[in-house]
Design a protein around this motif. Structure first.
Motif, PDB file in Angstrom:
ATOM      1  N   PHE A  39      33.639  43.839  38.050  1.00  0.00           N
ATOM      2  CA  PHE A  39      34.849  43.295  38.663  1.00  0.00           C
ATOM      3  C   PHE A  39      34.883  41.767  38.520  1.00  0.00           C
ATOM      4  CE2 PHE A  39      34.019  47.285  40.751  1.00  0.00           C
ATOM      5  CZ  PHE A  39      35.277  47.849  40.932  1.00  0.00           C
ATOM      6  N   ARG A  40      36.079  41.203  38.525  1.00  0.00           N
ATOM      7  CA  ARG A  40      36.213  39.747  38.591  1.00  0.00           C
ATOM      8  C   ARG A  40      37.052  39.392  39.820  1.00  0.00           C
ATOM      9  NH1 ARG A  40      38.274  37.503  33.304  1.00  0.00           N
ATOM     10  NH2 ARG A  40      36.429  38.579  32.545  1.00  0.00           N
ATOM     11  N   ALA A  41      36.579  38.411  40.591  1.00  0.00           N
ATOM     12  CA  ALA A  41      37.194  38.099  41.883  1.00  0.00           C
ATOM     13  C   ALA A  41      38.607  37.537  41.755  1.00  0.00           C
ATOM     14  CB  ALA A  41      36.315  37.094  42.636  1.00  0.00           C
ATOM     15  N   ASP A  42      39.435  37.882  42.724  1.00  0.00           N
ATOM     16  CA  ASP A  42      40.734  37.223  42.981  1.00  0.00           C
ATOM     17  C   ASP A  42      41.762  37.304  41.844  1.00  0.00           C
ATOM     18  OD1 ASP A  42      39.480  36.576  45.310  1.00  0.00           O
ATOM     19  OD2 ASP A  42      39.271  34.444  44.902  1.00  0.00           O
ATOM     20  N   LEU A  43      41.582  38.260  40.933  1.00  0.00           N
ATOM     21  CA  LEU A  43      42.527  38.390  39.813  1.00  0.00           C
ATOM     22  C   LEU A  43      43.769  39.170  40.206  1.00  0.00           C
ATOM     23  CD1 LEU A  43      40.690  39.410  36.500  1.00  0.00           C
ATOM     24  CD2 LEU A  43      42.057  37.364  36.953  1.00  0.00           C
ATOM     25  N   ASN A  44      43.712  39.779  41.392  1.00  0.00           N
ATOM     26  CA  ASN A  44      44.642  40.854  41.683  1.00  0.00           C
ATOM     27  C   ASN A  44      45.278  40.684  43.062  1.00  0.00           C
ATOM     28  OD1 ASN A  44      45.860  43.308  41.398  1.00  0.00           O
ATOM     29  ND2 ASN A  44      44.003  44.534  41.648  1.00  0.00           N
ATOM     30  N   PRO A  45      46.209  39.742  43.198  1.00  0.00           N
ATOM     31  CA  PRO A  45      46.792  39.553  44.528  1.00  0.00           C
ATOM     32  C   PRO A  45      47.551  40.801  44.965  1.00  0.00           C
ATOM     33  CG  PRO A  45      47.830  38.106  42.891  1.00  0.00           C
ATOM     34  CD  PRO A  45      46.839  38.939  42.166  1.00  0.00           C
ATOM     35  N   SER A  46      47.263  41.252  46.160  1.00  0.00           N
ATOM     36  CA  SER A  46      47.882  42.494  46.631  1.00  0.00           C
ATOM     37  C   SER A  46      48.102  42.387  48.125  1.00  0.00           C
ATOM     38  CB  SER A  46      46.951  43.670  46.286  1.00  0.00           C
ATOM     39  OG  SER A  46      47.445  44.867  46.814  1.00  0.00           O
ATOM     40  N   GLY A  47      49.342  42.552  48.554  1.00  0.00           N
ATOM     41  CA  GLY A  47      49.663  42.492  49.975  1.00  0.00           C
ATOM     42  C   GLY A  47      49.312  41.143  50.592  1.00  0.00           C
ATOM     43  N   GLY A  48      49.399  40.055  49.805  1.00  0.00           N
ATOM     44  CA  GLY A  48      49.161  38.726  50.345  1.00  0.00           C
ATOM     45  C   GLY A  48      47.700  38.312  50.347  1.00  0.00           C
ATOM     46  N   LEU A  49      46.793  39.194  49.959  1.00  0.00           N
ATOM     47  CA  LEU A  49      45.370  38.844  49.930  1.00  0.00           C
ATOM     48  C   LEU A  49      44.857  38.914  48.498  1.00  0.00           C
ATOM     49  CD1 LEU A  49      43.906  40.760  53.008  1.00  0.00           C
ATOM     50  CD2 LEU A  49      44.266  38.301  52.779  1.00  0.00           C
ATOM     51  N   PRO A  50      43.857  38.067  48.167  1.00  0.00           N
ATOM     52  CA  PRO A  50      43.333  38.095  46.798  1.00  0.00           C
ATOM     53  C   PRO A  50      42.314  39.221  46.613  1.00  0.00           C
ATOM     54  CG  PRO A  50      42.250  36.387  48.096  1.00  0.00           C
ATOM     55  CD  PRO A  50      43.195  37.090  49.015  1.00  0.00           C
ATOM     56  N   TYR A  51      42.601  40.161  45.755  1.00  0.00           N
ATOM     57  CA  TYR A  51      41.651  41.243  45.463  1.00  0.00           C
ATOM     58  C   TYR A  51      41.061  41.042  44.075  1.00  0.00           C
ATOM     59  CZ  TYR A  51      42.978  43.808  49.594  1.00  0.00           C
ATOM     60  OH  TYR A  51      43.166  44.180  50.894  1.00  0.00           O
ATOM     61  N   PRO A  52      39.855  41.560  43.870  1.00  0.00           N
ATOM     62  CA  PRO A  52      39.285  41.516  42.519  1.00  0.00           C
ATOM     63  C   PRO A  52      39.999  42.526  41.615  1.00  0.00           C
ATOM     64  CG  PRO A  52      37.644  42.085  44.209  1.00  0.00           C
ATOM     65  CD  PRO A  52      38.980  42.220  44.831  1.00  0.00           C
ATOM     66  N   ALA A  53      39.788  42.397  40.332  1.00  0.00           N
ATOM     67  CA  ALA A  53      40.258  43.427  39.395  1.00  0.00           C
ATOM     68  C   ALA A  53      39.065  43.889  38.579  1.00  0.00           C
ATOM     69  CB  ALA A  53      41.323  42.858  38.475  1.00  0.00           C
ATOM     70  N   VAL A  54      39.070  45.174  38.228  1.00  0.00           N
ATOM     71  CA  VAL A  54      38.001  45.680  37.365  1.00  0.00           C
ATOM     72  C   VAL A  54      38.303  45.207  35.945  1.00  0.00           C
ATOM     73  CG1 VAL A  54      39.110  47.922  36.900  1.00  0.00           C
ATOM     74  CG2 VAL A  54      36.608  47.724  36.839  1.00  0.00           C
ATOM     75  N   VAL A  55      37.274  44.680  35.263  1.00  0.00           N
ATOM     76  CA  VAL A  55      37.489  44.174  33.900  1.00  0.00           C
ATOM     77  C   VAL A  55      36.504  44.770  32.894  1.00  0.00           C
ATOM     78  CG1 VAL A  55      38.565  42.003  34.618  1.00  0.00           C
ATOM     79  CG2 VAL A  55      36.073  42.113  34.418  1.00  0.00           C
ATOM     80  N   GLU A  56      35.487  45.471  33.406  1.00  0.00           N
ATOM     81  CA  GLU A  56      34.500  46.128  32.529  1.00  0.00           C
ATOM     82  C   GLU A  56      34.141  47.468  33.155  1.00  0.00           C
ATOM     83  OE1 GLU A  56      31.022  43.654  32.170  1.00  0.00           O
ATOM     84  OE2 GLU A  56      32.293  41.909  31.812  1.00  0.00           O
ATOM     85  N   PRO A  57      33.572  48.405  32.356  1.00  0.00           N
ATOM     86  CA  PRO A  57      33.137  49.664  32.969  1.00  0.00           C
ATOM     87  C   PRO A  57      32.168  49.377  34.122  1.00  0.00           C
ATOM     88  CG  PRO A  57      33.044  49.825  30.589  1.00  0.00           C
ATOM     89  CD  PRO A  57      33.349  48.381  30.915  1.00  0.00           C
ATOM     90  N   ILE A  58      32.347  50.052  35.232  1.00  0.00           N
ATOM     91  CA  ILE A  58      31.571  49.696  36.424  1.00  0.00           C
ATOM     92  C   ILE A  58      30.147  50.253  36.354  1.00  0.00           C
ATOM     93  CG2 ILE A  58      33.574  49.362  37.887  1.00  0.00           C
ATOM     94  CD1 ILE A  58      33.105  52.103  39.107  1.00  0.00           C
ATOM     95  N   GLU A  59      29.245  49.517  36.983  1.00  0.00           N
ATOM     96  CA  GLU A  59      27.818  49.898  36.935  1.00  0.00           C
ATOM     97  C   GLU A  59      27.166  49.612  38.284  1.00  0.00           C
ATOM     98  OE1 GLU A  59      23.697  48.460  34.771  1.00  0.00           O
ATOM     99  OE2 GLU A  59      25.595  47.526  34.167  1.00  0.00           O
ATOM    100  N   TYR A  60      26.486  50.644  38.792  1.00  0.00           N
ATOM    101  CA  TYR A  60      25.779  50.526  40.077  1.00  0.00           C
ATOM    102  C   TYR A  60      24.396  49.961  39.791  1.00  0.00           C
ATOM    103  CZ  TYR A  60      23.959  52.373  44.590  1.00  0.00           C
ATOM    104  OH  TYR A  60      23.427  52.534  45.838  1.00  0.00           O
ATOM    105  N   TYR A  61      24.183  48.691  40.098  1.00  0.00           N
ATOM    106  CA  TYR A  61      22.873  48.117  39.787  1.00  0.00           C
ATOM    107  C   TYR A  61      22.130  47.663  41.020  1.00  0.00           C
ATOM    108  CZ  TYR A  61      24.644  43.360  40.364  1.00  0.00           C
ATOM    109  OH  TYR A  61      25.161  42.210  40.892  1.00  0.00           O
ATOM    110  N   ARG A  62      22.798  47.637  42.165  1.00  0.00           N
ATOM    111  CA  ARG A  62      22.093  47.376  43.412  1.00  0.00           C
ATOM    112  C   ARG A  62      22.905  48.034  44.531  1.00  0.00           C
ATOM    113  NH1 ARG A  62      23.494  41.180  45.229  1.00  0.00           N
ATOM    114  NH2 ARG A  62      25.627  41.162  44.473  1.00  0.00           N
ATOM    115  N   PRO A  63      22.252  48.350  45.657  1.00  0.00           N
ATOM    116  CA  PRO A  63      22.964  49.058  46.718  1.00  0.00           C
ATOM    117  C   PRO A  63      24.143  48.253  47.261  1.00  0.00           C
ATOM    118  CG  PRO A  63      20.604  49.131  47.088  1.00  0.00           C
ATOM    119  CD  PRO A  63      20.831  48.179  45.956  1.00  0.00           C
TER     120      PRO A  63
END
Ligand SMILES: [Zn+2]
Length: 354
Positions: A81-105
Motif C-alpha cells: 500500500f502507499r499512504a494517502d493516495l486515496n481520499p475517501s469521505g474527507g479522510l486520506p486513505y492509502p491505496a494498494v499499488v502492489e500485490p499485498i504481502e503479509y510480512y509481519r503481524p
C-alpha cells in the motif's frame, strides 16, 4: 464464550488524548520512529486498560491507541500500500499499488502487550476484507496490481486468517471483524454516492468474505461489527436494517454487533428479523450524543431488545468505537462516563434477571 448474563465489551477504539493523537501523526510523518512511538505509547495503553476496568467492562481492548485508524492498520502493516493516495469521505486513505504481502503481524503485538496487563477478557479487532477493498482500492493507482477491487478483497482473506491464528495464540478471547459497509448499504443515498448498482450482489460478497475469513476458526470467539460510521459526532449514513437482516442469517459468526442506541438506525423493531443462531451485540450507548446516558436509559434499551432476542444472547457495548481514527475528535472523559453507565446497567440487569 462468557457465561455471564449481559456481558459488557467495547467495539474497539477509545478517544485518544491530544498528545497521543499528535504522536501517531508524527510517526506517520516520519518525525519519530515506530520503536520510539511504541515506547511512549506503552504507558498510555496501561491507562486505557485501567479506564476500562474501572468502568467495569468484562472485555477490553487497548483502545486502538497505537493505530491511526481501525482500517488503515491493515495498510500500515501489510506490504503493497502507499499512504494517502486515496481520499475517501474527507479522510486520506492509502491505496494498494502492489500485490499485498503479509510480512509481519497486524495487531498481534497490541494483544501481547495487554495480555500481560489485564485479567479481563481481551478483544482483538480487525478490518473485514470487503471494507479494506472498498477503502483502499483506487481505480487508477491500484489497477496494475489489482484490476478489480474484488481481487484485492479476496487476497485479504488468507492474511486475516493467518493473523487470527496468531491472535488466538497471543491470548485474545474474541476476534471482531469490523464491516461498516454492510450496514451503510441500507442507505439509498450512500448506494448512489458509492455507485453500488447491485446491492444484493454486494451484500452477498461482503458476507461471503466474512465467512471465508472465519471458516473453521476455532478456539477464539468470533464477532462482526456493523455501523453507520461516524465522524465529528455525525453518522455517515442512516436507515433501518431491514434490507440486510436476511443476509445476517448467512453470516457464520458468534456475535453480530449493531448500533441500536442512535436514532439513525431506525429503532429496535428490525430485531424481529435478527437471526436465532447468533449472539446480539447490542449497541446501547450513543457515542454521537454528548449527553451521558443513565443506567436507566441503558436498561430501557436492553429491555426493548429483549422483546425480540432472549437475554442469554445479548452482549452490551456502545454503538461503535468512540474514535475509529485519530482524526475523529471525541472526549475521553465522556466515553468513560458512558461506559460506566453501561456497566452499571448490566449489573442491575443481572440482579433483576438472574
Ligand atoms: Zn463502527
Amino acid at each position: 464464550m462468557s457465561t455471564t448474563l449481559f456481558p459488557t465489551t467495547v467495539i474497539g477504539s477509545l478517544p485518544r488524548p491530544a498528545w497521543v493523537r499528535e504522536l501517531i501523526l508524527d510517526r506517520k510523518d516520519g518525525k519519530i520512529s515506530e520503536e520510539e512511538t511504541d515506547r511512549l505509547l506503552d504507558p498510555t495503553i496501561e491507562s486505557a486498560l485501567r479506564l476500562q476496568e474501572r468502568a467495569g467492562l468484562d472485555e477490553v481492548t487497548d483502545g486502538e491507541w497505537r493505530r491511526e485508524s481501525y482500517v488503515k492498520v491493515f495498510a500500515d502493516r501489510v506490504r503493497g500500500f502507499r499512504a494517502d493516495l486515496n481520499p475517501s469521505g474527507g479522510l486520506p486513505y492509502p491505496a494498494v499499488v502492489e500485490p499485498i504481502e503479509y510480512y509481519r503481524p497486524l495487531v498481534v503485538d497490541e494483544i501481547h502487550y495487554i495480555r500481560g496487563r489485564t485479567q479481563r477478557r481481551i478483544k482483538a479487532t480487525l478490518p473485514a476484507p470487503y471494507i479494506i477493498g472498498r477503502r483502499m482500492w483506487h481505480p487508477e493507482h491500484s489497477k496494475a496490481a489489482y484490476p478489480t477491487c474484488e481481487q484485492l478483497m479476496t487476497d485479504c482473506v488468507p492474511i486475516l486468517r493467518q493473523e487470527i491464528e496468531l491472535l488466538r495464540e497471543a491470548g485474545a478471547d474474541t476476534v471482531q471483524l469490523d464491516e461498516p459497509w454492510l450496514s451503510t448499504m441500507v442507505d439509498p443515498d450512500f448506494r448512489e454516492r458509492e455507485g453500488v448498482s447491485d446491492v444484493q450482489y454486494e451484500m452477498d460478497r461482503c458476507v461471503d468474505l466474512i465467512n471465508q475469513t472465519l471458516d473453521g476458526i476455532e478456539g477464539i470467539d468470533t464477532g462482526m461489527h456493523l455501523c453507520h460510521a461516524h465522524f465529528d459526532r455525525a453518522h455517515g449514513t442512516a436507515g433501518p436494517y431491514d434490507l440486510i437482516m436476511p443476509k445476517l442469517a448467512k453470516v457464520r459468526v458468534g456475535t453480530i454487533s449493531m448500533e441500536y442506541a442512535t436514532p439513525v438506525a431506525g429503532g429496535l423493531a428490525s430485531l424481529a428479523q435478527f437471526p436465532e443462531n447468533v449472539r446480539l451485540g447490542l449497541g446501547c450507548i450513543d457515542h454521537c450524543d454528548r449527553q451521558v446516558e443513565t443506567a436507566e436509559d441503558v436498561i430501557a434499551r436492553v429491555e426493548t431488545a429483549m422483546r425480540y432476542v432472549d437475554k442469554e444472547r445479548i452482549t452490551l457495548h456502545p454503538d461503535c468505537g468512540f474514535s475509529p481514527s485519530v482524526q475523529n475528535p471525541m472526549d475521553l472523559d465522556e466515553a468513560y462516563l458512558k461506559l460506566k453507565a453501561m456497566c452499571q446497567a448490566a449489573s442491575l440487569l443481572r440482579e433483576k434477571y438472574a
